[in-house]
Write a protein that holds these residues in place. Structure first.
Motif, PDB file in Angstrom:
ATOM      1  N   ILE A 178      41.285  12.940 -77.412  1.00 25.91           N
ATOM      2  CA  ILE A 178      41.296  11.541 -77.282  1.00 25.91           C
ATOM      3  C   ILE A 178      40.063  11.183 -78.301  1.00 25.91           C
ATOM      4  N   LEU A 179      40.398  10.603 -79.450  1.00 26.10           N
ATOM      5  CA  LEU A 179      39.334  10.429 -80.449  1.00 26.10           C
ATOM      6  C   LEU A 179      39.140   8.689 -80.516  1.00 26.10           C
ATOM      7  N   PHE A 180      38.110   8.297 -80.541  1.00 26.94           N
ATOM      8  CA  PHE A 180      37.758   6.980 -80.435  1.00 26.94           C
ATOM      9  C   PHE A 180      37.179   6.668 -81.972  1.00 26.94           C
ATOM     10  N   ILE A 181      37.460   5.680 -82.861  1.00 33.08           N
ATOM     11  CA  ILE A 181      36.819   5.351 -84.067  1.00 33.08           C
ATOM     12  C   ILE A 181      36.354   3.944 -83.815  1.00 33.08           C
ATOM     13  N   GLY A 182      35.173   3.593 -83.841  1.00 32.90           N
ATOM     14  CA  GLY A 182      34.601   2.237 -83.986  1.00 32.90           C
ATOM     15  C   GLY A 182      34.280   1.931 -85.422  1.00 32.90           C
ATOM     16  N   ASP A 183      35.086   1.107 -86.149  1.00 31.22           N
ATOM     17  CA  ASP A 183      35.285   1.069 -87.502  1.00 31.22           C
ATOM     18  C   ASP A 183      33.911   0.444 -87.670  1.00 31.22           C
ATOM     19  N   GLY A 184      32.847   0.874 -88.667  1.00 31.61           N
ATOM     20  CA  GLY A 184      31.922   0.151 -89.050  1.00 31.61           C
ATOM     21  C   GLY A 184      30.470   0.343 -88.166  1.00 31.61           C
ATOM     22  N   MET A 185      31.075   1.279 -87.267  1.00 29.10           N
ATOM     23  CA  MET A 185      29.997   1.271 -86.089  1.00 29.10           C
ATOM     24  C   MET A 185      28.786   2.297 -85.939  1.00 29.10           C
ATOM     25  N   GLY A 186      27.715   1.756 -86.550  1.00 31.94           N
ATOM     26  CA  GLY A 186      26.423   2.553 -86.535  1.00 31.94           C
ATOM     27  C   GLY A 186      25.508   2.558 -85.255  1.00 31.94           C
ATOM     28  N   THR A 187      24.444   3.260 -85.472  1.00 34.40           N
ATOM     29  CA  THR A 187      23.713   3.427 -84.091  1.00 34.40           C
ATOM     30  C   THR A 187      23.092   2.006 -83.518  1.00 34.40           C
ATOM     31  N   ALA A 188      22.953   1.113 -84.519  1.00 33.02           N
ATOM     32  CA  ALA A 188      22.236  -0.123 -84.189  1.00 33.02           C
ATOM     33  C   ALA A 188      23.314  -0.936 -83.489  1.00 33.02           C
ATOM     34  N   HIS A 189      24.616  -0.720 -83.782  1.00 37.10           N
ATOM     35  CA  HIS A 189      25.768  -1.464 -83.249  1.00 37.10           C
ATOM     36  C   HIS A 189      25.898  -1.119 -81.905  1.00 37.10           C
ATOM     37  N   HIS A 239      46.790  -0.787 -91.138  1.00 36.93           N
ATOM     38  CA  HIS A 239      45.845  -0.944 -91.481  1.00 36.93           C
ATOM     39  C   HIS A 239      44.949   0.522 -91.856  1.00 36.93           C
ATOM     40  N   ALA A 240      44.098   0.484 -92.791  1.00 41.37           N
ATOM     41  CA  ALA A 240      43.424   1.625 -93.113  1.00 41.37           C
ATOM     42  C   ALA A 240      43.371   2.751 -92.019  1.00 41.37           C
ATOM     43  N   THR A 241      42.400   2.447 -91.237  1.00 43.19           N
ATOM     44  CA  THR A 241      41.871   3.463 -90.259  1.00 43.19           C
ATOM     45  C   THR A 241      43.241   4.177 -89.430  1.00 43.19           C
ATOM     46  N   PRO A 242      44.087   3.306 -88.689  1.00 42.60           N
ATOM     47  CA  PRO A 242      45.405   4.228 -87.983  1.00 42.60           C
ATOM     48  C   PRO A 242      46.214   4.703 -89.075  1.00 42.60           C
ATOM     49  N   ALA A 243      46.348   4.153 -90.115  1.00 38.19           N
ATOM     50  CA  ALA A 243      47.437   4.405 -91.252  1.00 38.19           C
ATOM     51  C   ALA A 243      46.971   5.747 -91.852  1.00 38.19           C
ATOM     52  N   SER A 244      45.595   6.186 -91.841  1.00 39.55           N
ATOM     53  CA  SER A 244      45.034   7.622 -92.322  1.00 39.55           C
ATOM     54  C   SER A 244      45.624   8.571 -91.359  1.00 39.55           C
ATOM     55  N   PHE A 245      46.018   8.427 -90.142  1.00 38.83           N
ATOM     56  CA  PHE A 245      46.577   9.568 -89.383  1.00 38.83           C
ATOM     57  C   PHE A 245      48.068   9.471 -89.331  1.00 38.83           C
ATOM     58  N   VAL A 246      48.729   8.713 -90.168  1.00 39.98           N
ATOM     59  CA  VAL A 246      50.084   8.749 -89.983  1.00 39.98           C
ATOM     60  C   VAL A 246      51.098   8.579 -91.117  1.00 39.98           C
ATOM     61  N   ALA A 247      50.296   7.903 -92.297  1.00 36.45           N
ATOM     62  CA  ALA A 247      50.808   7.519 -93.620  1.00 36.45           C
ATOM     63  C   ALA A 247      50.327   8.367 -94.555  1.00 36.45           C
ATOM     64  N   HIS A 248      50.873   8.066 -95.716  1.00 37.77           N
ATOM     65  CA  HIS A 248      50.283   8.840 -97.071  1.00 37.77           C
ATOM     66  C   HIS A 248      50.696   7.767 -98.508  1.00 37.77           C
ATOM     67  N   ASN A 249      49.351   7.175 -98.781  1.00 43.92           N
ATOM     68  CA  ASN A 249      49.674   6.315 -99.709  1.00 43.92           C
ATOM     69  C   ASN A 249      48.426   6.336-100.567  1.00 43.92           C
ATOM     70  N   SER A 250      48.339   6.107-102.026  1.00 39.32           N
ATOM     71  CA  SER A 250      47.073   6.125-102.671  1.00 39.32           C
ATOM     72  C   SER A 250      46.610   4.762-102.623  1.00 39.32           C
ATOM     73  N   SER A 258      38.774  -1.945 -84.408  1.00 37.83           N
ATOM     74  CA  SER A 258      38.949  -2.003 -85.570  1.00 37.83           C
ATOM     75  C   SER A 258      37.985  -3.316 -86.047  1.00 37.83           C
ATOM     76  N   MET A 259      37.576  -3.938 -85.190  1.00 37.58           N
ATOM     77  CA  MET A 259      36.962  -5.248 -85.844  1.00 37.58           C
ATOM     78  C   MET A 259      35.332  -5.237 -85.736  1.00 37.58           C
ATOM     79  N   ILE A 260      34.847  -4.112 -85.233  1.00 35.14           N
ATOM     80  CA  ILE A 260      33.290  -4.078 -85.202  1.00 35.14           C
ATOM     81  C   ILE A 260      32.770  -4.322 -86.686  1.00 35.14           C
ATOM     82  N   ASP A 261      33.780  -3.739 -87.476  1.00 37.84           N
ATOM     83  CA  ASP A 261      33.788  -3.740 -88.815  1.00 37.84           C
ATOM     84  C   ASP A 261      33.534  -5.137 -89.353  1.00 37.84           C
ATOM     85  N   TRP A 262      34.590  -5.881 -89.011  1.00 34.02           N
ATOM     86  CA  TRP A 262      34.827  -7.350 -89.237  1.00 34.02           C
ATOM     87  C   TRP A 262      33.630  -8.288 -88.965  1.00 34.02           C
TER      88      TRP A 262
END
Ligand code: MG
Ligand code: ZN
Length: 366
Positions: free
Chosen positions: A39-50, A136-147, A255-259
């Motif tokens: 199980i992989l979690f990605i906190g979009d935009g999540m640095g150590t300060a966050h 959106h970009a992050t989940p799409a990277s695991f499924v789709a292929h598009n430039s 996704s929205m940590i980044d936003w």
């Protein structure tokens, strides 16, 4: 002596059961450390300060803080010292540095294989969960292929390739309010997906294939009614995927940590970090009981150049300061890991290193 007996047994097994490959034997009987599920979690935009802002602000012990191993990853892309989420997600999912703005393709725009596709090909169940549109970009990277990461309607079509058993997020409009007039949810139903539009139906579904489109575009912010939903989405994904006897791979994105950080809004940012940590608690609890599940938490890049310039641990207060532009930065991002093979996710690594480690731990090949 023991090794000799094992070798002899292996030879006998191969002679008696020629269909039983060495790979299958090693998957179940090897002494080398293996993970059945990841199980992989990605906190979009999540640095150590966050993360530390979340720890400070949270009224409860933080799940990320309980992970025994931690490290850092270098996030630069193929064409920029500062990555976007397309190249960042592709690096993690496909093990290759690509250009900013690209999804699941190399710098030459040629498709590259993702961990999700490889896991699917090897018989594992797969899942992708996000609070943004699932296209959106992050989940799409695991499924789709598009430039072009913005080609949401093309990216939605890639979800029809059947490599993902469970996907839950926003993005309904990209599936059935499209320029070409197509309703992709009809095709999804033909492929055996339970197409679900709200959390109650999601909880009730007994299907092994779920297409959860819980918002027309992106889901609400945690602080505007979505809080706790990522936790339920994660719980459901694990419940469904863990029925597969071959194991599973699941990616969950906050996704929205980044936003929040792009908006330089401390309340928004920290609420999203805490909300993702609650989802991580669900995965950690499953991994503790299951014993064969690796949980890795990381980020695709840091957003906002966040620094913490004041606060109070007792009163759970924290004061943040973002850079003027509120843009992504190049700093290394943290990773935290728990479960079999967790020690591999310590030290400093390229963001492309995850794929081979995941494949090796799952004992599967491209
Ligand atoms: Mg994202
Ligand atoms: Zn961003």
């Amino acid at each position: 002596m023991r090794i000799q007996i094992f070798k002899t047994l292996t030879i006998i097994l191969l002679v008696v059961f020629p269909g039983c490959s060495v790979q299958n034997i090693s998957r179940t009987h090897t002494s080398k450390q293996r993970a059945k599920n990841i199980i992989l979690f990605i906190g979009d935009g999540m640095g150590t300060a966050h993360v530390y802002a979340g720890i400070t602000k949270s009224a409860y012990p933080f799940s990320m803080e309980s992970f025994p191993y931690s490290g850092f990853s270098k996030t630069y892309s193929a064409d920029n010292y500062i990555t976007d989420s397309g190249a960042g997600g592709t690096a993690i999912a496909c093990g290759i540095k690509t250009k900013n703005g690209m999804i699941g393709v190399g710098p030459d725009s040629v498709a590259v294989t993702s961990i999700t596709e490889i896991a699917h090909k090897n018989g594992l169940a797969t899942g992708v969960v996000s609070t943004s549109a699932i296209t959106h970009a992050t989940p799409a990277s695991f499924v789709a292929h598009n430039s072009g990461r913005g080609n949401y309607e093309d990216i939605a079509k890639d979800f029809l390739n059947g490599t993902v058993d469970v996907f839950i997020g926003g993005g309904e409009d990209h599936f059935r309010n499209r320029a070409d007039g197509a309703d992709l949810t009809i095709k999804l139903r033909e492929l055996g997906y339970d197409v679900i539009m709200n959390l109650d139906d999601l909880k009730k579904s007994g299907s092994t294939r779920i297409a959860g489109l819980l918002a027309k575009e992106h889901m609400a912010k945690a602080e505007e009614g979505r809080a706790g939903m990522l936790q339920e989405m994660t719980r459901k994904a694990i419940e469904v995927l863990s029925r597969d006897k071959d194991g599973f791979f699941l990616m969950v994105e906050g996704s929205m940590i980044d936003w929040g950080a792009h908006e330089k809004n401390m309340e928004y940012t920290v609420a999203e970090v805490i909300d993702m940590d609650n989802a991580i608690s669900v995965a950690k609890a499953f991994a503790e009981t299951n014993g064969k599940t690796l949980v890795v938490v990381t980020a695709d890049h840091e957003t906002g150049g966040l620094s913490l310039i004041g606060g109070n641990r007792q009163y759970h207060r924290v004061v943040g300061n973002f850079i003027t532009s509120g843009a992504h930065t190049a700093v290394m991002v943290p990773m935290f890991s728990y479960g079999p093979g967790a020690e591999r996710f310590s030290g400093i690594h390229e963001n492309t290193f995850f794929l081979n480690e995941f494949l090796d731990l799952l004992n599967i090949v491209k």
